[in-house]
Scaffold this motif. Sequence first.
Motif, mmCIF file in Angstrom:
data_model
loop_
_atom_site.group_PDB
_atom_site.id
_atom_site.type_symbol
_atom_site.label_atom_id
_atom_site.label_comp_id
_atom_site.label_asym_id
_atom_site.label_seq_id
_atom_site.Cartn_x
_atom_site.Cartn_y
_atom_site.Cartn_z
ATOM 1 N N ALA A 277 -12.388 16.230 1.643
ATOM 2 C CA ALA A 277 -13.281 16.772 0.619
ATOM 3 C C ALA A 277 -14.431 15.812 0.315
ATOM 4 C CB ALA A 277 -12.496 17.081 -0.662
ATOM 5 N N VAL A 278 -14.107 14.532 0.147
ATOM 6 C CA VAL A 278 -15.140 13.536 -0.170
ATOM 7 C C VAL A 278 -16.133 13.402 0.981
ATOM 8 C CG1 VAL A 278 -15.551 11.070 -0.566
ATOM 9 C CG2 VAL A 278 -13.728 12.238 -1.806
ATOM 10 N N GLY A 279 -15.640 13.358 2.230
ATOM 11 C CA GLY A 279 -16.522 13.247 3.393
ATOM 12 C C GLY A 279 -17.484 14.419 3.493
ATOM 13 N N TYR A 280 -16.978 15.596 3.240
ATOM 14 C CA TYR A 280 -17.795 16.811 3.329
ATOM 15 C C TYR A 280 -18.873 16.826 2.253
ATOM 16 C CZ TYR A 280 -18.751 21.825 3.962
ATOM 17 O OH TYR A 280 -19.343 23.035 4.202
ATOM 18 N N ILE A 281 -18.487 16.470 1.030
ATOM 19 C CA ILE A 281 -19.440 16.458 -0.085
ATOM 20 C C ILE A 281 -20.523 15.400 0.140
ATOM 21 C CG2 ILE A 281 -19.690 15.951 -2.554
ATOM 22 C CD1 ILE A 281 -16.879 17.259 -2.903
ATOM 23 N N LEU A 282 -20.157 14.241 0.711
ATOM 24 C CA LEU A 282 -21.134 13.183 0.982
ATOM 25 C C LEU A 282 -22.221 13.655 1.941
ATOM 26 C CD1 LEU A 282 -18.957 9.934 1.271
ATOM 27 C CD2 LEU A 282 -20.693 10.461 -0.460
ATOM 28 N N VAL A 283 -21.830 14.377 2.994
ATOM 29 C CA VAL A 283 -22.820 14.900 3.943
ATOM 30 C C VAL A 283 -23.735 15.902 3.241
ATOM 31 C CG1 VAL A 283 -23.150 16.289 6.036
ATOM 32 C CG2 VAL A 283 -21.446 14.470 6.009
ATOM 33 N N ALA A 284 -23.165 16.734 2.372
ATOM 34 C CA ALA A 284 -23.971 17.690 1.614
ATOM 35 C C ALA A 284 -24.988 16.963 0.724
ATOM 36 C CB ALA A 284 -23.076 18.578 0.757
ATOM 37 N N LEU A 285 -24.550 15.879 0.106
ATOM 38 C CA LEU A 285 -25.452 15.098 -0.753
ATOM 39 C C LEU A 285 -26.581 14.469 0.055
ATOM 40 C CD1 LEU A 285 -22.879 13.364 -3.158
ATOM 41 C CD2 LEU A 285 -24.534 15.163 -3.743
ATOM 42 N N ILE A 286 -26.281 14.058 1.290
ATOM 43 C CA ILE A 286 -27.319 13.498 2.159
ATOM 44 C C ILE A 286 -28.389 14.557 2.456
ATOM 45 C CG2 ILE A 286 -27.791 12.660 4.515
ATOM 46 C CD1 ILE A 286 -25.008 11.274 4.379
ATOM 47 N N ILE A 287 -27.925 15.766 2.771
ATOM 48 C CA ILE A 287 -28.857 16.860 3.074
ATOM 49 C C ILE A 287 -29.684 17.228 1.844
ATOM 50 C CG2 ILE A 287 -28.963 19.337 3.646
ATOM 51 C CD1 ILE A 287 -26.613 18.820 5.570
ATOM 52 N N ILE A 288 -29.032 17.274 0.675
ATOM 53 C CA ILE A 288 -29.757 17.560 -0.565
ATOM 54 C C ILE A 288 -30.783 16.463 -0.836
ATOM 55 C CG2 ILE A 288 -29.533 17.740 -3.084
ATOM 56 C CD1 ILE A 288 -26.743 19.023 -2.548
ATOM 57 N N GLY A 289 -30.361 15.202 -0.629
ATOM 58 C CA GLY A 289 -31.263 14.069 -0.848
ATOM 59 C C GLY A 289 -32.475 14.098 0.057
ATOM 60 N N MET A 290 -32.294 14.552 1.291
ATOM 61 C CA MET A 290 -33.402 14.622 2.251
ATOM 62 C C MET A 290 -34.330 15.794 1.956
ATOM 63 S SD MET A 290 -31.285 13.652 5.729
ATOM 64 C CE MET A 290 -32.694 13.679 6.856
ATOM 65 N N ASN A 291 -33.879 16.714 1.112
ATOM 66 C CA ASN A 291 -34.687 17.892 0.754
ATOM 67 C C ASN A 291 -34.773 18.055 -0.762
ATOM 68 O OD1 ASN A 291 -34.991 19.525 3.534
ATOM 69 N ND2 ASN A 291 -32.928 18.672 3.438
ATOM 70 N N LEU A 292 -34.838 16.942 -1.466
ATOM 71 C CA LEU A 292 -34.722 16.963 -2.923
ATOM 72 C C LEU A 292 -35.798 17.827 -3.586
ATOM 73 C CD1 LEU A 292 -32.704 15.759 -4.894
ATOM 74 C CD2 LEU A 292 -34.274 13.863 -5.271
ATOM 75 N N GLY A 293 -36.957 17.897 -2.983
ATOM 76 C CA GLY A 293 -38.045 18.689 -3.545
ATOM 77 C C GLY A 293 -37.735 20.175 -3.596
ATOM 78 N N GLU A 294 -36.751 20.603 -2.793
ATOM 79 C CA GLU A 294 -36.383 22.017 -2.748
ATOM 80 C C GLU A 294 -35.392 22.414 -3.850
ATOM 81 O OE1 GLU A 294 -37.648 24.134 -0.440
ATOM 82 O OE2 GLU A 294 -38.845 22.480 0.375
ATOM 83 N N LEU A 295 -34.843 21.411 -4.548
ATOM 84 C CA LEU A 295 -33.768 21.677 -5.505
ATOM 85 C C LEU A 295 -34.145 22.696 -6.584
ATOM 86 C CD1 LEU A 295 -30.869 21.084 -6.404
ATOM 87 C CD2 LEU A 295 -31.735 19.132 -7.708
ATOM 88 N N PRO A 296 -35.275 22.546 -7.287
ATOM 89 C CA PRO A 296 -35.615 23.542 -8.327
ATOM 90 C C PRO A 296 -35.726 24.955 -7.764
ATOM 91 C CG PRO A 296 -37.010 21.597 -8.524
ATOM 92 C CD PRO A 296 -36.288 21.460 -7.224
ATOM 93 N N GLY A 297 -36.319 25.086 -6.567
ATOM 94 C CA GLY A 297 -36.482 26.405 -5.957
ATOM 95 C C GLY A 297 -35.160 27.051 -5.592
ATOM 96 N N VAL A 298 -34.224 26.237 -5.077
ATOM 97 C CA VAL A 298 -32.911 26.767 -4.680
ATOM 98 C C VAL A 298 -32.117 27.201 -5.909
ATOM 99 C CG1 VAL A 298 -30.669 26.152 -3.669
ATOM 100 C CG2 VAL A 298 -32.774 25.504 -2.496
ATOM 101 N N ILE A 299 -32.119 26.374 -6.946
ATOM 102 C CA ILE A 299 -31.410 26.734 -8.191
ATOM 103 C C ILE A 299 -31.997 28.012 -8.782
ATOM 104 C CG2 ILE A 299 -30.910 26.022 -10.571
ATOM 105 C CD1 ILE A 299 -29.283 24.452 -8.603
ATOM 106 N N SER A 300 -33.320 28.094 -8.807
ATOM 107 C CA SER A 300 -33.989 29.291 -9.327
ATOM 108 C C SER A 300 -33.624 30.527 -8.511
ATOM 109 C CB SER A 300 -35.508 29.078 -9.307
ATOM 110 O OG SER A 300 -36.184 30.252 -9.679
#
Length: 484
Positions: A210-233
């Motif tokens: 679980a931790v390994g999987y979530i870490l990879v997801a966080l890396i992808i989110i971090g590399m695309n952080l500018g997209e976060l508001p749009g995705v949540i919306s």
Amino acid sequence: MEAFVNQLNGILWSTPVIYILLGVGLLFSILTRFLQVRHIKDMVLLMFRGKSSAAGVSSFQALSIALSGRVGTGNIAGTATAIAMGGPGAVFWMWTIAFIGAGSAFVESTLAQIYKVKKDGVYRGGPAYYIEKGIGIKWFAVLFAISTLLAMSLLMPGIQSNSIALGMENAFGINKAVTGLVIVGLLALIIFGGVKRIATVAQYTVPFMAVGYILVALIIIGMNLGELPGVISLIFSSAFGADSMFGGIIGSAIAWGVKRGIYSNEAGQGTGPHAAAAAEVSHPAKQGLVQAFSVYIDTLFVCSATAFMILFTGMFNTVGADGTPIVENLPGVEAGPGYTQAAVESVLPGFGAGFVAVSLFFFAFTTIMAYYYMAETNVAYLVSGKNSKIAMFVLKLVLLGATFYGAVKTAGLAWALGDVGLGLMVWLNVIAILILAKPALIALRDYEAQKKQGLDPVFNSKKLGIKNAEYWEEEYKHQEEKVS
């Protein structure tokens, strides 16, 4: 065959049923005064307290066994399917059912602890046990045990092994039959070792995966952080039909979000109580709170990791109610692990497909392991004496056979069969916990009262007026003798 199975699913998972499940979770949340918020600190602390014994496992081991069942194909393939059929808004409804489902998870797991028994030297419990002892309807209990046995040994394992085989074929070109044989071989080594071996494997494997999987997801989110508001919306607007592209499928968003959310987090389904009953605790509410938190871990953490990877990268397709494509970013790719593999691969080329395939292997494999434990618990309920060992051996062979068959059959039929098994269990268990909620609510009030007094809560079922909780009557006497 597939047409009949889909027709049956149409009944078991009709729109009224979806809203009933949401309503039951909300009812328990209200009755427990939203314990999922009030007791979140206790949920976390209690995970790491309590030790295993000759008869039972620790709270963390019980949590790990339950999470083995919760964290599985539903987190990767199921989340992708929800987005494919219900659009990004389905993610919001997965979150919703997880939040309110924590109330259902508390009630069913606390009931499992209250009415658990000590049989053949180990703790056993679950819906069949609390239906018989709490409601007093033997045939109802037997019906649940048989339904669970069929679901866990025949209908559900195929979903997990099918997803593993598809992932391995997509990533490494490994033949499905070869993958099936490897899964069966490893699974046999564990399930023939008994409950203790299952608990030991789960407590180390589940946190790691679980931790390994979530870490990879966080890396992808971090590399695309500018997209976060749009995705949540996008998630929120699609959930309520406000998005121009996905507004026409709000019904599908709710239905698929709830269905895949329940499939993944299993709140109210009746699976979590089997592991909860095995925990060695001083008060039933303690394990109820731990199991409630497992719903958060499953959906709010792991499912969200999958959803964000897919939505941040745009690696998904969505179809309308009539099957017409609304979004088609991955032409020809079947809804499932392929979306998640494409998402990770688009950001981390050469890594994504293999990573998701390996993650899926661990997620799904531990889920099959948990399925065996639940099936075994219900065999123990149905069969006793000399016939018990024979029945357990036959169960192992049936589950191993179903696991291999699932690895090589079509994904559509695998999911459809799994939905039938899940639907049967959900129907029966929801009826049971609605009838039997009172003892769980009494246990919660007792736990809170003792905590207010600064005590480490212990359970006296006789004092609380809860009948047929023989284990706790004996346990309280034993604790009193130790003190005196």
